[in-house]
Design a protein around this motif. Structure first.
Motif: not given
Length: 253
Positions: A18-25, A147-150, A207-222
């Motif tokens: 979350l920190v990384a994404s918000q810093a960029a945005l 930040v927490t998870r339900p 912030i909803h669960f989304d497979d796009a998040v880990p997949e994107s960071y595995a590729r080095g992008v947001h």
């Protein structure tokens, strides 16, 4: 300059992501950002495109008690300024924490010397509570995002840390991350969380669960670059809009 501490009551809730994404945005919203890692895991740089974990950071530049911020900062390709924690063995980590214990206002005094414009932001990526680095970050922050998870374990950990977090409840906001519509339990946990922390403290933005998040960071992008129409991208953009409004107006709408 505004200081935002991003913390959590337990690990594994997506705080550093979350920190990384918000810093960029926030940078893309014309807000100067310094991402400062107060966590000996030393992984924030990997999420911001600086995978070399051997880069000297806060630990190396704070050994004499004074941080020379220009020397400690690194920039990624899009211009986010990052101060990594730096590699730390156990003796170094203990020495740093001992310094913080002996000087409760150390971080606040050091941050005063960062050269940022009035609408600049320092994003503090802290260790999970209870931790002296997190405590100092919370103490000097203008806004605390927890930040927490339900999930039951995360809710229980947050309940245990809530008294410390809410010492100044006006600056505390809880962010639910990894919310899955396919799991009814998540909505039960959110209801319990709202009852525990109060309706004004729990951000309505999720912030909803989304497979796009880990997949994107595995590729080095947001994820908002790789999958701009994904649910997580929409949610992260919404949080960045909320934070940008707060930075510019001081109002938590």
């Amino acid at each position: 300059m505004k200081i935002i501490a991003v913390t959590s009551a337990c690990g594994g809730v997506g705080k550093t992501t979350l920190v990384a994404s918000q810093a960029a945005l926030l940078l893309r919203r014309q807000i100067t950002v310094v991402a400062l890692e107060m966590n000996r895991q030393n992984v924030l740089g990997s999420f911001l495109g600086l995978p070399d974990r051997s880069l000297p950071g806060l630990l190396a530049h704070a050994r004499d008690g004074q941080v020379a911020w220009p020397a400690a900062m690194h920039r990624n390709e899009e211009g986010v300024r990052l101060v990594p924690f730096g590699q730390a063995d156990m003796p170094d980590a203990i020495t740093f924490d001992s310094m913080l214990l002996n000087d409760p206002d150390w971080l606040a005094s050091q941050l005063q010397s960062i050269d940022l414009p009035e609408n600049g932001v320092v994003l503090l990526d802290t260790a999970s509570l209870p931790d002296i680095k997190a405590a100092q970050a919370i103490r000097c922050a203008d806004l605390v995002l927890c930040v927490t998870r339900p999930e039951p374990v995360a809710n229980a950990a947050l309940a245990q840390s809530f008294e410390m977090l809410s010492a100044d409840s006006r600056k505390l906001k809880i962010v639910a991350n990894g919310v899955s519509p396919a799991r009814p339990m998540h909505y039960d946990m959110l209801t319990m969380l709202r009852a525990c922390v109060g309706i004004d403290t729990l951000l309505p933005l999720r912030i909803h669960f989304d497979d796009a998040v880990p997949e994107s960071y595995a590729r080095g992008v947001h994820c908002f670059d790789m999958a701009p129409h994904s649910q997580a991208a929409h949610d992260l953009q919404g949080l960045a809009n909320w934070l940008a409004h707060w930075v510019r107006t001081g109002e938590a709408h």
